[in-house]
Design an enzyme around this catalytic site. Structure first.
Site, mmCIF file in Angstrom:
data_model
loop_
_atom_site.group_PDB
_atom_site.id
_atom_site.type_symbol
_atom_site.label_atom_id
_atom_site.label_comp_id
_atom_site.label_asym_id
_atom_site.label_seq_id
_atom_site.Cartn_x
_atom_site.Cartn_y
_atom_site.Cartn_z
ATOM 1 N N GLY A 156 -12.958 -4.541 0.671
ATOM 2 C CA GLY A 156 -14.360 -4.144 0.826
ATOM 3 C C GLY A 156 -14.856 -3.227 -0.275
ATOM 4 N NE ARG B 211 -4.289 -1.575 1.750
ATOM 5 C CZ ARG B 211 -5.218 -2.019 2.578
ATOM 6 N NH1 ARG B 211 -5.057 -1.886 3.879
ATOM 7 N NH2 ARG B 211 -6.313 -2.577 2.127
ATOM 8 N N GLY C 192 -9.574 -10.453 -1.087
ATOM 9 C CA GLY C 192 -8.406 -10.859 -0.304
ATOM 10 C C GLY C 192 -7.883 -12.231 -0.675
ATOM 11 C CE LYS D 75 -20.667 -19.710 5.810
ATOM 12 N NZ LYS D 75 -20.960 -19.149 7.124
HETATM 13 P P1 ADP Z 1 -12.303 -13.379 -1.403
HETATM 14 O O1 ADP Z 1 -11.570 -13.074 -0.121
HETATM 15 O O2 ADP Z 1 -11.380 -13.393 -2.583
HETATM 16 O O3 ADP Z 1 -13.508 -12.493 -1.607
HETATM 17 P P2 ADP Z 1 -13.818 -15.486 -0.168
HETATM 18 O O4 ADP Z 1 -13.376 -15.009 1.177
HETATM 19 O O5 ADP Z 1 -15.234 -15.290 -0.547
HETATM 20 O O6 ADP Z 1 -12.860 -14.891 -1.303
HETATM 21 O O7 ADP Z 1 -13.593 -17.066 -0.285
HETATM 22 C C1 ADP Z 1 -12.377 -17.692 -0.007
HETATM 23 C C2 ADP Z 1 -12.565 -18.930 0.814
HETATM 24 O O8 ADP Z 1 -13.466 -19.855 0.225
HETATM 25 C C3 ADP Z 1 -11.259 -19.682 0.977
HETATM 26 O O9 ADP Z 1 -10.920 -19.702 2.344
HETATM 27 C C4 ADP Z 1 -11.558 -21.086 0.454
HETATM 28 O O10 ADP Z 1 -10.952 -22.113 1.216
HETATM 29 C C5 ADP Z 1 -13.046 -21.149 0.586
HETATM 30 N N1 ADP Z 1 -13.601 -22.193 -0.290
HETATM 31 C C6 ADP Z 1 -13.582 -22.225 -1.636
HETATM 32 N N2 ADP Z 1 -14.154 -23.354 -2.075
HETATM 33 C C7 ADP Z 1 -14.546 -24.057 -1.006
HETATM 34 C C8 ADP Z 1 -15.206 -25.320 -0.811
HETATM 35 N N3 ADP Z 1 -15.575 -26.086 -1.854
HETATM 36 N N4 ADP Z 1 -15.436 -25.718 0.453
HETATM 37 C C9 ADP Z 1 -15.078 -24.959 1.498
HETATM 38 N N5 ADP Z 1 -14.456 -23.766 1.387
HETATM 39 C C10 ADP Z 1 -14.198 -23.326 0.152
#
Ligand code: ADP
Ligand code: MG
Length: 399
Positions: free
Chosen positions: A378, A38, A355, A198
């Site tokens: 965010g 950053r 992230g 999720k």
């Molecule tokens: P970002 O931070 O890029 O927005 P997210 O925080 O939404 O991404 O998602 C990342 C998380 O999703 C990771 O910790 C990964 O392990 C989890 N994940 C991805 N696929 C699965 C799965 N099939 N089952 C459980 N966790 C999962």
């Protein structure tokens, strides 16, 4: 673009004092900056203004203090910023008030100073006009270079743009033009990859995207929720069964908007969520009752690569599987490499953010090859949700 940039400022800025809102909210370990990404992002704007003779006053929040908190002072960041900037940086112990005014008055053209944590004042998060006015007295112009804080309507991210001549800094400018190319006015066809754990955390992202993109690729844990909503038995997988109705509604909206939704038809399953857990590839209709889906399968990845080959623009948020634990990183790595190769061939504009997404692209070794990777967290997600970011909106209004 509908906002002013540093290109609209005179070459000679002697006599001007620029209040630059940067994001110096860097991670620290034992009182030292552990990741200077950053700080590097702030260099272009600060150097440009200082080179033109402006006094540069850098504003930033740091952490989430409730009032003045010496543990969250920006003072330890100053030397690290000076290092990446390659010139001395002073520190002013407040971002408003008589003491700050005196310190700023003593600065010479081209001098750079970091002002203390804006959140030491309650008026920062409240966007209090009194604090905005007090900060504005320090400067003659305002430059917002903190896209990552632009989803907050705070005094230093939004209020100042209304009371001083306001400009977008170089990092803000780069971010906004990349996002504009990806979803604002993209070249079609556009694909979006949405993954992650999720559906519930990305409902607004999905709702916004189905109306804007031609292909929606759903992976990660959230794919299980969609599969279950279509009657697939996903065994012990991470799955939000209570969101079945919501998932069906999103699929219906996509259908109505002419957006093709891609769900995996083969998946990688395991019995434990840990690295090197024994795993197998199965068709989605053969997921064992005692297994969980931790990645999408190789056939699905190949098909998705073919989809990307037909597209001109890609926006990506969320890994396709549990990429932190091998071998469940394979689909994410493979599709990321395909996207990177298409980008390097000049056929694809690829923009990614989030992230874990940034971590996954670094893990795949392709972050550099993407057209743009946002580290804004965010703010990036809110933009993916189609929301208006107050800090950006204020710059537009100022122009
Ligand atoms: P970002 O931070 O890029 O927005 P997210 O925080 O939404 O991404 O998602 C990342 C998380 O999703 C990771 O910790 C990964 O392990 C989890 N994940 C991805 N696929 C699965 C799965 N099939 N089952 C459980 N966790 C999962
Ligand atoms: Mg995350």
């Amino acid at each position: 673009m509908a906002f002013r940039t540093l290109d609209e400022l005179p070459m000679d800025l002697r006599g001007q004092r620029a209040l630059v809102r940067a994001d110096l909210n860097v991670p620290m370990v034992d009182g030292r900056v552990s990741d200077a990404t950053r700080l590097s992002a702030a260099v272009a704007t600060i150097a440009t203004l200082a080179d033109r003779g402006a006094v540069v006053l850098v504003l930033s929040h740091f952490g989430r203090p409730k009032g003045v908190d010496p543990a969250l002072s920006l003072r330890p960041v100053v030397a690290a910023l000076g290092e990446v900037l390659g010139r001395p940086v002073a520190f002013v112990a407040d971002c408003a008030g008589a003491e700050a005014e005196a310190a700023v008055a003593a600065m010479a053209p081209g001098d750079v100073a970091v002002l203390e944590n804006t959140r030491f004042h309650a008026g920062e998060e409240a966007n209090d006009p009194a604090l905005v006015a007090a900060m504005a007295r320090l400067g003659t112009l305002y430059v917002n270079d903190a896209f990552s804080a632009a989803h907050r309507a705070h005094a230093s991210t939004e209020g100042l743009a209304h009371v001083l001549p306001a400009y977008a800094g170089r990092t803000m400018q780069a971010e906004l033009s990349a996002l504009q190319r990806a979803l604002g006015a993209p070249e079609r066809p556009v694909a979006a990859v949405v993954g992650g754990a999720k559906v519930s955390s990305k409902l607004d992202v999905l709702r916004n995207l189905v109306g804007k993109v031609d292909h929606l690729i759903i992976g990660g844990g959230m794919a299980n929720t969609f599969l279950a909503a279509r009657g697939v038995d996903v065994g012990k997988s991470l799955c939000e069964h209570e969101l079945g109705e919501t998932a069906r509604e999103i699929l219906a909206r996509a259908d109505a908007a002419g957006c093709t939704v891609h769900l995996p038809y083969d998946v990688v399953v395991a019995r434990a969520f840990r690295a090197q857990a024994p795993s197998e590839v199965v068709n989605i209709h053969e997921i064992p009752a005692d297994a969980m889906v931790l990645d999408i399968g190789p056939d699905a990845v190949e098909a998705l690569g073919d989809v990307l080959k037909t597209c001109t623009t890609l926006v990506w948020n969320g890994p396709l599987g549990a990429f932190e634990i091998e071998p469940f990183d394979r689909a994410t790595v493979a599709l990321a490499r395909t996207a990177a190769a298409l980008t390097e061939d000049g056929g694809l504009v690829s923009v990614a953010g989030g992230g874990d997404t940034v971590a996954a692209l670094n893990h795949a070794g392709v972050a550099e090859a993407f057209t743009f990777v946002s580290t804004a967290g965010g703010a990036f997600l809110e933009w993916m949700e189609g929301k208006t970011l107050p800090g950006v909106e204020a710059l537009r209004q100022a122009a």
